[in-house]
Write a protein that holds these residues in place. Structure first.
Motif, PDB file in Angstrom:
ATOM      1  N   LYS A 165      49.430  -8.088  51.185  1.00  0.00           N
ATOM      2  CA  LYS A 165      49.653  -9.545  51.159  1.00  0.00           C
ATOM      3  C   LYS A 165      50.195 -10.023  52.508  1.00  0.00           C
ATOM      4  O   LYS A 165      49.775 -11.029  53.044  1.00  0.00           O
ATOM      5  CB  LYS A 165      50.613  -9.901  50.008  1.00  0.00           C
ATOM      6  N   SER A 188      53.191 -10.685  45.411  1.00  0.00           N
ATOM      7  CA  SER A 188      51.955 -10.348  46.116  1.00  0.00           C
ATOM      8  C   SER A 188      50.759 -10.983  45.410  1.00  0.00           C
ATOM      9  O   SER A 188      49.659 -10.992  45.938  1.00  0.00           O
ATOM     10  CB  SER A 188      51.779  -8.837  46.242  1.00  0.00           C
ATOM     11  N   GLU A 189      50.999 -11.551  44.214  1.00  0.00           N
ATOM     12  CA  GLU A 189      49.935 -12.286  43.513  1.00  0.00           C
ATOM     13  C   GLU A 189      49.736 -13.657  44.151  1.00  0.00           C
ATOM     14  O   GLU A 189      48.643 -14.041  44.519  1.00  0.00           O
ATOM     15  CB  GLU A 189      50.308 -12.479  42.026  1.00  0.00           C
ATOM     16  N   GLY A 223      55.300  -1.759  44.122  1.00  0.00           N
ATOM     17  CA  GLY A 223      54.314  -2.649  44.741  1.00  0.00           C
ATOM     18  C   GLY A 223      54.378  -2.696  46.260  1.00  0.00           C
ATOM     19  O   GLY A 223      54.137  -3.729  46.863  1.00  0.00           O
ATOM     20  N   THR A 274      46.368   0.644  46.982  1.00  0.00           N
ATOM     21  CA  THR A 274      47.218   0.569  45.802  1.00  0.00           C
ATOM     22  C   THR A 274      46.664   1.584  44.818  1.00  0.00           C
ATOM     23  O   THR A 274      45.461   1.827  44.780  1.00  0.00           O
ATOM     24  CB  THR A 274      47.187  -0.837  45.171  1.00  0.00           C
ATOM     25  N   SER A 291      50.843  -3.375  47.720  1.00  0.00           N
ATOM     26  CA  SER A 291      50.466  -4.781  47.494  1.00  0.00           C
ATOM     27  C   SER A 291      51.240  -5.695  48.442  1.00  0.00           C
ATOM     28  O   SER A 291      50.701  -6.685  48.943  1.00  0.00           O
ATOM     29  CB  SER A 291      50.766  -5.190  46.046  1.00  0.00           C
TER      30      SER A 291
END
Length: 195
Positions: free
Chosen positions: A42, A176-177, A35, A52, A38
């Motif tokens: 972020k 990163s969510e 990730g 990505t 990501s």
């Protein structure tokens, strides 16, 4: 740090292509599917500046992202990905090694690991290699939103123990969510670029 401007400047494969402006650089290393893109997106509050891919191993160059005209994130090819020929992997290895060992602007390497699993053999090898060459390391454990908060400490302990992490190296949780850990990551990075 409030990011107001971020751009990819160059995808380099050799030193003569690196930016010449002497700004501090933070390298980003990690397994192919950990990730990294990501994380970059972020951190700079942009959706798709770093692409990505559902196909791990896509980054094959050193990608220099300039942030606020103050520093660079340098995304290096992911390691531990099998679908690449041995010759290609060796060429990447040499390119990464040359960048990390010879670049005076490099202030630290962020090594990303997936907090859900114990660090892989490749993760351990990368960490040991960075420590051997006395490169400052910031360990970022990604995907923490995928495990219950009550288990974070247990998973961090596995990361610490598997890497045999040195006390001087920061270990940060990140998602990163949700953006969890973003502020901590920025303040840690700022400590390194001011050194």
């Amino acid at each position: 740090m409030k990011v107001t401007k971020a751009d990819i400047v160059i995808s380099a494969v050799k030193p003569e292509q690196y930016p010449e402006d002497q700004l501090p650089e933070i390298g980003l290393a990690g397994r192919s599917n950990v990730g990294k893109s990501s994380f970059i997106n972020k951190m700079i509050a942009r959706k798709n500046l770093a692409r990505t891919s559902s196909r791990p191993g896509k980054t094959q160059t050193l990608n220099f992202y300039i942030i606020n005209e103050q520093l660079y994130f340098v995304d290096v090819p992911g390691y531990g990905f099998a679908k690449v020929s041995k010759t290609e992997r060796e060429a990447w290895g040499r390119m990464i090694e040359r960048y990390i060992m010879e670049r005076p602007q490099l202030k630290a390497v962020i090594q990303l690991v997936d907090v859900r699993h114990a660090p892989s053999k490749d993760d351990v090898m990368m960490y040991d290699w960075l420590k051997y060459h006395e490169i400052p390391v910031i360990v970022v454990a990604t995907k923490c939103d995928k495990i219950p908060k009550g288990k974070w400490e247990k998973h961090l302990k596995v990361v610490r123990d598997t890497l045999k992490k040195k006390p001087e190296d920061p270990l940060l949780l990140f998602s990163s969510e949700t953006g969890y850990g973003k502020d901590a990551a920025w303040s840690t990075i700022q400590n390194y670029i001011q050194k």
